[in-house]
Design a protein around this motif. Structure first.
Motif, PDB file in Angstrom:
ATOM      1  N   GLY A  15      29.356  73.860  55.688  1.00 12.18           N
ATOM      2  CA  GLY A  15      30.065  72.658  55.265  1.00 12.18           C
ATOM      3  C   GLY A  15      31.515  72.630  55.666  1.00 12.18           C
ATOM      4  O   GLY A  15      32.340  71.981  55.009  1.00 12.18           O
ATOM      5  N   VAL A  16      31.864  73.308  56.765  1.00 11.47           N
ATOM      6  CA  VAL A  16      33.249  73.388  57.223  1.00 11.47           C
ATOM      7  C   VAL A  16      33.545  72.224  58.170  1.00 11.47           C
ATOM      8  O   VAL A  16      32.780  71.945  59.085  1.00 11.47           O
ATOM      9  N   ARG A  17      34.660  71.538  57.969  1.00  7.05           N
ATOM     10  CA  ARG A  17      35.064  70.442  58.856  1.00  7.05           C
ATOM     11  C   ARG A  17      35.690  71.010  60.128  1.00  7.05           C
ATOM     12  O   ARG A  17      36.354  72.047  60.100  1.00  7.05           O
ATOM     13  N   PHE A  18      35.507  70.282  61.237  1.00  8.02           N
ATOM     14  CA  PHE A  18      36.062  70.756  62.501  1.00  8.02           C
ATOM     15  C   PHE A  18      36.195  69.601  63.488  1.00  8.02           C
ATOM     16  O   PHE A  18      35.731  68.474  63.234  1.00  8.02           O
ATOM     17  N   ASN A  41      38.307  74.628  63.461  1.00  4.46           N
ATOM     18  CA  ASN A  41      37.876  74.185  62.135  1.00  4.46           C
ATOM     19  C   ASN A  41      39.039  74.085  61.167  1.00  4.46           C
ATOM     20  O   ASN A  41      40.181  74.441  61.497  1.00  4.46           O
ATOM     21  N   GLU A  42      38.764  73.607  59.975  1.00  2.00           N
ATOM     22  CA  GLU A  42      39.816  73.343  58.996  1.00  2.00           C
ATOM     23  C   GLU A  42      40.511  74.605  58.513  1.00  2.00           C
ATOM     24  O   GLU A  42      41.590  74.535  57.923  1.00  2.00           O
ATOM     25  N   HIS A  43      39.907  75.765  58.772  1.00  3.05           N
ATOM     26  CA  HIS A  43      40.529  77.032  58.386  1.00  3.05           C
ATOM     27  C   HIS A  43      41.330  77.647  59.521  1.00  3.05           C
ATOM     28  O   HIS A  43      41.853  78.763  59.386  1.00  3.05           O
ATOM     29  N   GLY A  44      41.404  76.950  60.657  1.00  6.41           N
ATOM     30  CA  GLY A  44      42.187  77.444  61.784  1.00  6.41           C
ATOM     31  C   GLY A  44      41.431  78.344  62.739  1.00  6.41           C
ATOM     32  O   GLY A  44      42.035  78.917  63.653  1.00  6.41           O
ATOM     33  N   VAL A  55      46.336  75.376  78.065  1.00  6.82           N
ATOM     34  CA  VAL A  55      46.782  74.345  77.128  1.00  6.82           C
ATOM     35  C   VAL A  55      46.195  74.526  75.728  1.00  6.82           C
ATOM     36  O   VAL A  55      46.302  73.634  74.894  1.00  6.82           O
ATOM     37  N   GLU A  56      45.600  75.677  75.484  1.00  7.91           N
ATOM     38  CA  GLU A  56      44.922  75.864  74.201  1.00  7.91           C
ATOM     39  C   GLU A  56      45.826  75.644  72.992  1.00  7.91           C
ATOM     40  O   GLU A  56      45.397  75.110  71.973  1.00  7.91           O
ATOM     41  N   GLY A  57      47.094  76.043  73.102  1.00  9.75           N
ATOM     42  CA  GLY A  57      48.007  75.859  71.970  1.00  9.75           C
ATOM     43  C   GLY A  57      48.187  74.399  71.620  1.00  9.75           C
ATOM     44  O   GLY A  57      48.144  74.005  70.446  1.00  9.75           O
ATOM     45  N   ALA A  58      48.384  73.562  72.631  1.00  6.75           N
ATOM     46  CA  ALA A  58      48.558  72.128  72.395  1.00  6.75           C
ATOM     47  C   ALA A  58      47.271  71.490  71.896  1.00  6.75           C
ATOM     48  O   ALA A  58      47.292  70.624  71.016  1.00  6.75           O
ATOM     49  N   VAL A  59      46.143  71.917  72.444  1.00  2.65           N
ATOM     50  CA  VAL A  59      44.858  71.361  72.014  1.00  2.65           C
ATOM     51  C   VAL A  59      44.556  71.762  70.572  1.00  2.65           C
ATOM     52  O   VAL A  59      44.009  70.970  69.797  1.00  2.65           O
ATOM     53  N   GLU A  64      43.771  69.895  65.066  1.00  3.57           N
ATOM     54  CA  GLU A  64      44.113  69.878  63.639  1.00  3.57           C
ATOM     55  C   GLU A  64      44.430  68.457  63.171  1.00  3.57           C
ATOM     56  O   GLU A  64      44.024  68.042  62.079  1.00  3.57           O
ATOM     57  N   GLU A  65      45.145  67.706  64.005  1.00  3.66           N
ATOM     58  CA  GLU A  65      45.440  66.307  63.665  1.00  3.66           C
ATOM     59  C   GLU A  65      44.157  65.491  63.558  1.00  3.66           C
ATOM     60  O   GLU A  65      44.005  64.654  62.664  1.00  3.66           O
ATOM     61  N   THR A  66      43.223  65.752  64.476  1.00  6.24           N
ATOM     62  CA  THR A  66      41.958  65.017  64.484  1.00  6.24           C
ATOM     63  C   THR A  66      41.131  65.318  63.248  1.00  6.24           C
ATOM     64  O   THR A  66      40.491  64.423  62.675  1.00  6.24           O
ATOM     65  N   ILE A  67      41.148  66.564  62.803  1.00  7.88           N
ATOM     66  CA  ILE A  67      40.413  66.924  61.582  1.00  7.88           C
ATOM     67  C   ILE A  67      40.959  66.143  60.387  1.00  7.88           C
ATOM     68  O   ILE A  67      40.204  65.616  59.563  1.00  7.88           O
ATOM     69  N   LYS A  68      42.283  66.055  60.312  1.00  9.11           N
ATOM     70  CA  LYS A  68      42.910  65.366  59.181  1.00  9.11           C
ATOM     71  C   LYS A  68      42.706  63.850  59.245  1.00  9.11           C
ATOM     72  O   LYS A  68      42.409  63.211  58.235  1.00  9.11           O
TER      73      LYS A  68
END
Length: 356
Positions: A15-18, A41-44, A55-59, A64-68
């Protein structure tokens, strides 16, 4: 996305959001191809990669913005952007990404199961909407019935060919430059690697074939050698005369055949069958003297020069390999080079783009 399926399924079960970021288009020397995916996922926690580290850092931050927000977004990173150095894309390429929250991924559990089981399925996506195309049905929508129909027809053709990419579609099936861009991703069963000859080199080739994503079959007529203990990593183990097995099994344009027996009583009838198949690669082990004799026997059997030109023999690239593992790397390197048009030469002496 195939390489992160198990992780996504586990997040779903918990049930983890991602959010999933997928490469939809590349230019110049971008390191990953369309379809490469990274999930956050929502836990990072992170699965996969979209650029091999560029570009992984920017993605990560965008995911994280998309999850929220629960809203999809489409982003482009490249050397033409003012932020290129900031996001780390210093290798000279440009990539376009579609980042989708898991709530927007239609039939996700069924899609993940299909990918894992090797059943065909395709997805068509634009920012905010997704259509899933199964062999017998569709689910979801791109927001327009005409566009859905066009995407369904396009996806069916791409699924048959096993291709993934961005296409421009009109709303009634016609392809026109000014119409909607849709990212179509297809998932088929893994390509096949069939290894003939249950020798020590075959074990190493089977292991590297699995690592490269092939469904690996090892075939040999001798039951004392073709054992599960000797080939624990093979997906299938067949005890049968090689040419008889090849005649009875499915070989398509993605299949690679590795003939390691270097024994005429196995090789000649097997290669007569193999050269009639659409296999992408047919590699044959043996010394140059063995291969000269093999070619003579095949010509006497009526095999044409055009057919013989398909053989990669002796098998593999010249890496100076000695051990079974080193030889397997040389064989894998040739298979990769054939698939993508690589030269097999050291990159230090080439001016061509590294990633094609």
């Amino acid at each position: 996305m195939r390489d992160i399926v198990d992780g996504l399924a586990a997040w779903r079960a918990d049930g983890v959001r991602f959010a999933v970021a997928t490469v939809v288009r590349t230019w110049n020397s971008a390191p990953r191809q369309p379809g490469a995916a990274m999930a956050v996922n929502e836990h990072g926690e992170v699965l996969g990669s979209v650029s091999g580290g560029c570009v992984e850092g920017a993605v990560y931050a965008a995911a994280e913005e998309t999850i929220k927000s629960k809203k999809a977004q489409q982003l482009t990173y490249g050397v033409s952007d003012g932020d290129a150095f900031e996001v780390g894309l210093t290798c000279g390429g440009t990539i376009e990404l579609l980042i989708q929250p898991e709530v927007a991924l239609i039939d996700l559990d069924d899609v993940l199961a299909a990918i894992r089981d090797g059943r065909p399925v395709a997805t068509a996506s634009i920012a905010g909407n997704q259509l899933v195309i199964w062999p017998d049905r569709t689910a979801g929508t791109l927001g327009d019935q005409g566009l859905d129909h066009a995407a369904e027809q396009q996806a069916a053709g791409m699924l048959a060919a096993g291709t993934t990419g961005t296409v421009r579609l009109g709303h009634h099936g016609e392809q026109r430059q000014e119409e909607t861009e849709v990212f179509v991703q297809t998932f088929l069963a893994p390509p096949r690697m069939i290894v003939f000859g249950a020798i020590d080199f075959a074990g190493a080739v089977a292991r590297i074939g699995g690592f490269l994503g092939y469904h690996v079959t090892v075939c040999d007529a001798r039951p004392v050698f073709a054992t599960r203990k000797r080939f624990p990593s093979a997906d299938d183990l067949i005890v049968r005369w090689p040419h008889q097995y090849l005649e009875s099994t499915t070989v398509d344009e993605r299949t690679v055949l590795c003939v390691l027996t270097h024994d005429p009583k196995f090789d000649i009838p097997l290669l007569e069958v193999a050269l009639r198949t659409p296999a992408r690669y047919i590699g044959v082990m043996g010394s140059r003297r063995t291969h000269t004799d093999r070619m003579r026997r095949l010509r006497e059997a009526g095999v044409s020069e055009l057919q013989l030109s398909r053989l990669s023999a002796p098998i593999g690239l010249d890496l100076g390999a000695r051990t079974p593992e080193e030889t397997a790397v040389a064989i894998a390197a040739e298979i990769i080079a054939r698939a993508w048009g690589g030269s097999g030469l050291p990159l230090t002496g080439l001016d061509a783009p590294i990633h094609g």
